[in-house]
Design an enzyme around this catalytic site. Structure first.
Site, mmCIF file in Angstrom:
data_model
loop_
_atom_site.group_PDB
_atom_site.id
_atom_site.type_symbol
_atom_site.label_atom_id
_atom_site.label_comp_id
_atom_site.label_asym_id
_atom_site.label_seq_id
_atom_site.Cartn_x
_atom_site.Cartn_y
_atom_site.Cartn_z
ATOM 1 N N TYR A 104 8.150 -8.292 0.744
ATOM 2 C CA TYR A 104 8.465 -6.936 0.298
ATOM 3 C C TYR A 104 9.079 -6.132 1.444
ATOM 4 O O TYR A 104 10.141 -5.509 1.299
ATOM 5 C CB TYR A 104 7.180 -6.268 -0.199
ATOM 6 C CG TYR A 104 7.330 -4.858 -0.696
ATOM 7 C CD1 TYR A 104 7.721 -4.596 -2.005
ATOM 8 C CD2 TYR A 104 7.047 -3.779 0.145
ATOM 9 C CE1 TYR A 104 7.831 -3.285 -2.470
ATOM 10 C CE2 TYR A 104 7.156 -2.466 -0.314
ATOM 11 C CZ TYR A 104 7.548 -2.232 -1.621
ATOM 12 O OH TYR A 104 7.666 -0.932 -2.079
ATOM 13 N N ILE A 151 2.445 4.915 -2.987
ATOM 14 C CA ILE A 151 2.605 5.668 -4.228
ATOM 15 C C ILE A 151 1.666 5.091 -5.283
ATOM 16 O O ILE A 151 1.471 3.876 -5.364
ATOM 17 C CB ILE A 151 4.060 5.589 -4.743
ATOM 18 C CG1 ILE A 151 5.042 6.002 -3.644
ATOM 19 C CG2 ILE A 151 4.235 6.446 -5.990
ATOM 20 C CD1 ILE A 151 4.879 7.409 -3.149
#
Length: 274
Positions: free
Chosen positions: A155, A188
Site C-alpha cells: 500500500y 480515515i
C-alpha cells in the site's frame, strides 16, 4: 459555489471517503459520475446524492485495474457532457501483513488497483483536459506516501508512487491549464481496514494498534474539497499528519520511533509469532 455545475468523476465511490466526496460535491451542485467495482454500492451512493441534491449523480461499475474500462468510462463522460472539470482517482485497496508473509500476487493486486488504476485515470483525464485547456486531477495518496508505513508496505509503495506521479503532472500541467493535486491524509474511518485482506494476522484487533485516532469520512471529504478549491498541491490532514510529515522532512530518524512502535505492536497480533 465553487463546484456548482461541475462535471466530476470519482472512482471508488461506493463507500467510505469516495462516497463522502460524492455527497459533498453533490451538495455543492455538481454532477457526479460515481464509479466503483461494487455496482450495488455505487448505485446506492448515486441514489443518496440524488436524494440530497441540489446536484445529481449517475453510477457505473468500473474495475480501475482494467485500462480499457477506465479509458472508455472517462472518454464517454467527456463525450456526453462536453468536458470534465474534476476527476478524483480514489479507488484503493490494501493487504495488511509483514513483507515476509506476503506473496508477489499480493503486491501485484495492490499495485494494479492503487497505482495502475490511478495512472489510467490520470492519463486519460490529463489528455482530455490538456485539449480542453482546463480541469483538475486529484489523486488520493496517503500519509504513507510521504512517510514509511510498515505492516502495509505494498500500500505504501503505491502511495509513494502516486506522490511522484502527481507532482510531475502538476509541474507539466500548470502552463496547460490543468491543475493537479495529491491528497495525503492520516488514518480515515474507512472500510478499507475491514474489507482488505490480512495475511497471517487476525483483522479483529488491527484498528486497536493504530497510533492515532481516525478521522470521520465526512470531515475528511470536507478537508479534501476545501484543498481542491484552493488548488493545494498537497492536501495533508489532520494536524498530526502535517506534524509527522514535517518531522520526516527534517530527519527520517525522528519518525522511525513511530514505525518501530507500530511493527512491535503488530507482531503481538501476528500468527505463529517469531
Amino acid at each position: 459555489m465553487y463546484f456548482n455545475g461541475n462535471i466530476c468523476v470519482i472512482t471508488g465511490s461506493g463507500s467510505g471517503i469516495g462516497r463522502a466526496l460524492a455527497l459533498g460535491l453533490g451538495s455543492r451542485g455538481a454532477t457526479v459520475i460515481a464509479s466503483d467495482i461494487h455496482e450495488t454500492n455505487v448505485k446506492e451512493t448515486a441514489a443518496l446524492v440524488n436524494e440530497a441534491g441540489p446536484g445529481k449523480a449517475i453510477a457505473e461499475a468500473i474495475d480501475v485495474s482494467n485500462e480499457d474500462a477506465v479509458s472508455l468510462h472517462i472518454n464517454r463522460v467527456a463525450d456526453q457532457y462536453g468536458r470534465i472539470d474534476l476527476i478524483i482517482n480514489n479507488a484503493g485497496i490494501a493487504v495488511t501483513g509483514e513483507a515476509r508473509d506476503l506473496s508477489i500476487e499480493h503486491w501485484r493486486r495492490v499495485i494494479n488497483v492503487n497505482l495502475m488504476g490511478v495512472l489510467y485515470g490520470s492519463d486519460t483525464a490529463y489528455k482530455i483536459m490538456t485539449c480542453q485547456g482546463f480541469g483538475h486531477i486529484v489523486n488520493i495518496s496517503s500519509l504513507s506516501g510521504l512517510v514509511p508505513f510498515p505492516t502495509n508496505i505494498p500500500y505504501g509503495t503505491t502511495k509513494y508512487a502516486i506522490v511522484g506521479l502527481t507532482a510531475g503532472l502538476r509541474a507539466e500541467g500548470e502552463a496547460l491549464g490543468v491543475k493537479v493535486s495529491m491528497v495525503c491524509p492520516g488514518f480515515i474511518e474507512s472500510n478499507i481496514y475491514t474489507s482488505s485482506e490480512a495475511v497471517n494476522v487476525s483483522k479483529e484487533n488491527l484498528t486497536d494498534i493504530l497510533p492515532f485516532k481516525m478521522v470521520p469520512v465526512h470531515k475528511a471529504a470536507e478537508k479534501i474539497l476545501k484543498g481542491i478549491e484552493r488548488n493545494d498541491a498537497v492536501i495533508v490532514f489532520p494536524g498530526y499528519a502535517k506534524f509527522i510529515w514535517w518531522l520526516h522532512r527534517i530527519s527520517a530518524r525522528l519518525t522511525a520511533r513511530t514505525s518501530r512502535r507500530l511493527i512491535t505492536d503488530f507482531r503481538k497480533l501476528r500468527n505463529n509469532n517469531d
